[in-house]
Design a protein around this motif. Structure first.
Motif, mmCIF file in Angstrom:
data_model
loop_
_atom_site.group_PDB
_atom_site.id
_atom_site.type_symbol
_atom_site.label_atom_id
_atom_site.label_comp_id
_atom_site.label_asym_id
_atom_site.label_seq_id
_atom_site.Cartn_x
_atom_site.Cartn_y
_atom_site.Cartn_z
ATOM 1 N N MET A 134 0.829 -1.208 0.000
ATOM 2 C CA MET A 134 0.000 0.000 0.000
ATOM 3 C C MET A 134 0.864 1.259 0.000
ATOM 4 O O MET A 134 0.562 2.221 -0.718
ATOM 5 N N SER A 135 1.930 1.265 0.773
ATOM 6 C CA SER A 135 2.774 2.461 0.827
ATOM 7 C C SER A 135 3.517 2.673 -0.482
ATOM 8 O O SER A 135 3.706 3.820 -0.917
ATOM 9 N N VAL A 136 3.930 1.598 -1.153
ATOM 10 C CA VAL A 136 4.570 1.741 -2.464
ATOM 11 C C VAL A 136 3.578 2.322 -3.468
ATOM 12 O O VAL A 136 3.913 3.218 -4.250
ATOM 13 N N ALA A 137 2.337 1.834 -3.435
ATOM 14 C CA ALA A 137 1.320 2.340 -4.360
ATOM 15 C C ALA A 137 1.018 3.813 -4.081
ATOM 16 O O ALA A 137 0.861 4.609 -5.018
ATOM 17 N N LYS A 138 0.936 4.193 -2.819
ATOM 18 C CA LYS A 138 0.687 5.604 -2.472
ATOM 19 C C LYS A 138 1.834 6.488 -2.939
ATOM 20 O O LYS A 138 1.626 7.605 -3.403
ATOM 21 N N ARG A 139 3.070 5.998 -2.793
ATOM 22 C CA ARG A 139 4.226 6.769 -3.245
ATOM 23 C C ARG A 139 4.188 7.006 -4.745
ATOM 24 O O ARG A 139 4.630 8.031 -5.239
ATOM 25 N N LEU A 140 3.631 6.053 -5.481
ATOM 26 C CA LEU A 140 3.539 6.187 -6.933
ATOM 27 C C LEU A 140 2.300 6.973 -7.367
ATOM 28 O O LEU A 140 2.089 7.180 -8.560
ATOM 29 N N GLY A 141 1.470 7.387 -6.415
ATOM 30 C CA GLY A 141 0.309 8.223 -6.725
ATOM 31 C C GLY A 141 -0.953 7.458 -7.041
ATOM 32 O O GLY A 141 -1.844 7.971 -7.722
ATOM 33 N N ALA A 142 -1.094 6.254 -6.555
ATOM 34 C CA ALA A 142 -2.282 5.446 -6.825
ATOM 35 C C ALA A 142 -3.090 5.265 -5.542
ATOM 36 O O ALA A 142 -2.569 5.374 -4.445
ATOM 37 N N THR A 143 -4.365 4.981 -5.707
ATOM 38 C CA THR A 143 -5.214 4.628 -4.570
ATOM 39 C C THR A 143 -5.126 3.115 -4.377
ATOM 40 O O THR A 143 -4.797 2.378 -5.302
ATOM 41 N N THR A 144 -5.452 2.645 -3.177
ATOM 42 C CA THR A 144 -5.341 1.210 -2.897
ATOM 43 C C THR A 144 -6.614 0.681 -2.263
ATOM 44 O O THR A 144 -7.348 1.410 -1.612
ATOM 45 N N SER A 145 -6.822 -0.601 -2.480
ATOM 46 C CA SER A 145 -7.858 -1.353 -1.772
ATOM 47 C C SER A 145 -7.345 -2.766 -1.623
ATOM 48 O O SER A 145 -6.668 -3.289 -2.504
#
Length: 133
Positions: free
Chosen positions: A116-127
């Motif tokens: 989740m933190s990698v995805a947030k760093r890349l500017g994406a939302t997560t679920s």
């Protein structure tokens, strides 16, 4: 000597049983008619777009109990997750990309949080969803 009182008509009643039956039938009739009624009475022709619309971009990341990670259908090493997600996520689009995480129930939460933190760093939302397998 008369022991009975004469009936004077003060206690006259109207039987409402048939009225209740009629009201129930009317209520049932209007209930059925209202569910069958089509609310879209006015037919409009809406414009159709061919390629102007963009679908929401989503990348599926799956992780099993052995920490084997799949980005889409591709098997990757957990440590190379960020570089692989960069290939799949296009941040320049107007629609924010999404990363969907499918995890086994035996996966440590720190691994899910890391994804989740990698995805947030890349500017994406997560679920995330956790399943028993």
């Amino acid at each position: 000597m008369s022991l009975r009182k004469k009936f004077k008509g003060e206690g006259a009643e109207v039987d409402t049983g048939p009225l209740n039956d009629i009201l129930f039938i009317l209520m049932f009739f209007f209930l059925i008619i209202s569910t069958l009624a089509n609310p879209n009475v006015i037919k409009l022709s809406n414009p159709k777009a061919k390629s102007d619309t963009k679908a929401k971009q989503s990348v599926i990341v799956s992780i099993d109990k052995n920490r084997i990670v799949h980005v889409g259908q591709q098997k990757i090493i957990f440590d190379s997750l960020e570089s692989q997600l960069k290939l799949h996520i296009h941040v320049g689009d107007s629609i924010k990309p999404a990363v969907v995480i499918n995890a086994d129930s035996l996966v440590a939460w720190k691994d899910i949080v890391k994804i989740m933190s990698v995805a947030k760093r890349l500017g994406a939302t997560t679920s995330a969803s956790v399943s028993n397998q």
